[in-house]
Design an enzyme around this catalytic site. Structure first.
Site, PDB file in Angstrom:
ATOM      1  N   GLY A  13       0.946  -1.215   0.100  1.00 44.75           N
ATOM      2  CA  GLY A  13       0.091   0.005   0.058  1.00 44.75           C
ATOM      3  C   GLY A  13       0.856   1.242  -0.158  1.00 44.75           C
ATOM      4  NE  ARG A  74      -1.622  -5.657  -1.772  1.00 42.39           N
ATOM      5  CZ  ARG A  74      -2.433  -4.536  -1.830  1.00 42.39           C
ATOM      6  NH1 ARG A  74      -3.251  -4.399  -2.208  1.00 42.39           N
ATOM      7  NH2 ARG A  74      -2.352  -3.960  -0.439  1.00 42.39           N
ATOM      8  CG  ASP A 105       4.522  -7.274   7.423  1.00 43.32           C
ATOM      9  OD1 ASP A 105       3.603  -6.950   6.486  1.00 43.32           O
ATOM     10  OD2 ASP A 105       3.990  -7.945   8.157  1.00 43.32           O
ATOM     11  CB  THR A 128       2.702   0.448   6.123  1.00 44.80           C
ATOM     12  OG1 THR A 128       1.377   0.255   6.542  1.00 44.80           O
ATOM     13  CG2 THR A 128       3.605   0.063   7.238  1.00 44.80           C
ATOM     14  CG  ASP A 130      -1.739  -0.771   8.264  1.00 40.48           C
ATOM     15  OD1 ASP A 130      -2.740   0.185   8.161  1.00 40.48           O
ATOM     16  OD2 ASP A 130      -1.900  -1.814   7.450  1.00 40.48           O
ATOM     17  CG  ASP A 132       1.548  -3.163  10.326  1.00 37.73           C
ATOM     18  OD1 ASP A 132       2.339  -2.621   9.738  1.00 37.73           O
ATOM     19  OD2 ASP A 132       0.708  -4.172   9.720  1.00 37.73           O
ATOM     20  NE  ARG A 174      -7.805  -5.885   4.149  1.00 39.14           N
ATOM     21  CZ  ARG A 174      -7.105  -5.784   3.019  1.00 39.14           C
ATOM     22  NH1 ARG A 174      -6.013  -6.520   2.720  1.00 39.14           N
ATOM     23  NH2 ARG A 174      -7.441  -4.819   2.056  1.00 39.14           N
TER      24      ARG A 174
END
Ligand code: F6P
Length: 325
Positions: A13, A74, A105, A128, A130, A132, A174
């Site tokens: 992303g 992707r 990741d 990202t 996120d 994360d 997500r």
């Protein structure tokens, strides 16, 4: 290590600050006399040889732009050994001796495989929204997304309090609640629901009931995309069944959180990590990620990064919970 030419790509992303990071990689390489090949469309472009020469001036005026000038994609083919072999062959025939991967990741797993199977030196840079990724306190793009979501929900708060409404606001994430918990604290959420934690409906209803008893005027519940309590629309129905008095609205913030000009913090982080990638490769570092921990630049092995979970959100959840009283 002597590097004459390196390649850089963005993958997964997009995140605000990726362009600032590309710029930093290109300019640091130029500073050390290294040529740079930009790979378009992530790993897919590595397989299809979508290469373009990047020079100092090719990255002018992008430090402030969201998205990625190298595009991102992707790639199913890159998940196969044959795909990675072709990618490695393309890099070698272009005279590239090292690769910088800017992404999350999943992107790091690809980089790690390329390194292990074809001995190409790689460095990953965490980007990202996120936040994360294990081994770094911050990822490129997170702070901008946090600011975007906070600003949007502040606006929702105005209308929520004018109408005495309850809003369920879905933010991205997500598999990670890092964005949701930070947003929850920043906007003063009544509750924050994240994928990592199974808040029960019973707990949520008890929290809302307390607000009803205390005559609380407006409520905002922040719900991460991957929350275990299901999607925001279904949850709104469940709340309505329990609390007929609530006038409920749902707002899905969506991809607006991924776009936009990177904030200063993301530009600086992206610049710092871009420099670190090139200097790390020159120093012989490989199969690792550059990140920041406790304000210090660190390098962590990609194996360690991909095998561990991103940071715990427990402490922020605890804070959000205390303050939602
Ligand atoms: O970039 C990370 C992320 O925004 C997640 O928070 C989200 O779940 C996912 O990407 C959505 O990705 P897309 O809609 O682009 O497939």
């Amino acid at each position: 290590m002597k590097i004459n030419k390196l390649a850089v790509l963005t993958s997964g992303g997009d995140a605000p600050g990726m362009n600032a990071c590309i710029r930093a990689v290109v300019r640091t390489a130029a500073f050390y006399g290294i040529d740079v090949v930009g790979v378009e469309n992530g790993y897919e472009g590595l397989i299809n040889k979508e290469f373009k020469q990047l020079e100092t001036r090719s990255v002018s005026f992008i430090i402030n732009q969201g998205g990625t000038i190298l595009y991102t994609a992707r790639s199913e083919k890159f998940r196969t050994e044959e795909g990675r072999a072709l990618a490695a062959q393309n890099l070698q025939s272009a005279g590239v001796s090292a690769l910088v991967v800017i992404g999350g990741d999943g992107s790091f797993r690809g980089a790690q495989k390329l390194n292990e199977e074809h001995n190409i030196p790689v460095i990953g840079l965490p980007a990202t929204i996120d936040n994360d990724i294990y081994g770094t306190d911050l990822t490129i793009g997170f702070t901008t997304a946090l600011n975007t979501a906070t600003e949007a929900i502040d606006k929702i708060r105005d209308t929520a309090s004018s109408h005495n409404r309850l809003f369920l606001v879905e933010v991205m994430g997500r598999n990670s609640g890092a964005l949701a918990v930070s947003v929850g604290i920043a906007i003063g959420a009544k509750a924050t629901l994240v994928p990592e934690r199974k808040t029960t409906k019973h707990e949520l209803f008890a929290q809302l009931r307390k607000g009803v008893v205390e005559n609380k005027k407006s409520n905002i519940i922040v719900i991460a995309e991957g929350s275990k309590l299901g999607n925001a629309y279904n949850l709104a129905k469940d709340i309505k069944e329990q609390f007929d008095q609530f006038d409920i609205r749902v707002s899905i913030l969506g991809h607006v959180q991924r776009g936009g000009n990177p904030c200063a913090t993301d530009r600086i982080l992206a610049s710092q990590l871009g420099v670190a990638a090139v200097e790390g490769l020159i120093d012989g570092k490989s199969n690792c990620m550059a990140g920041v921990q406790n304000n210090q630049l660190i390098y962590r092995s990609l194996n360690e990064v991909v095998e561990n979970q991103g940071q715990e959100n427990e402490e922020y959840l605890r804070i959000a919970n205390i303050l939602s009283i």
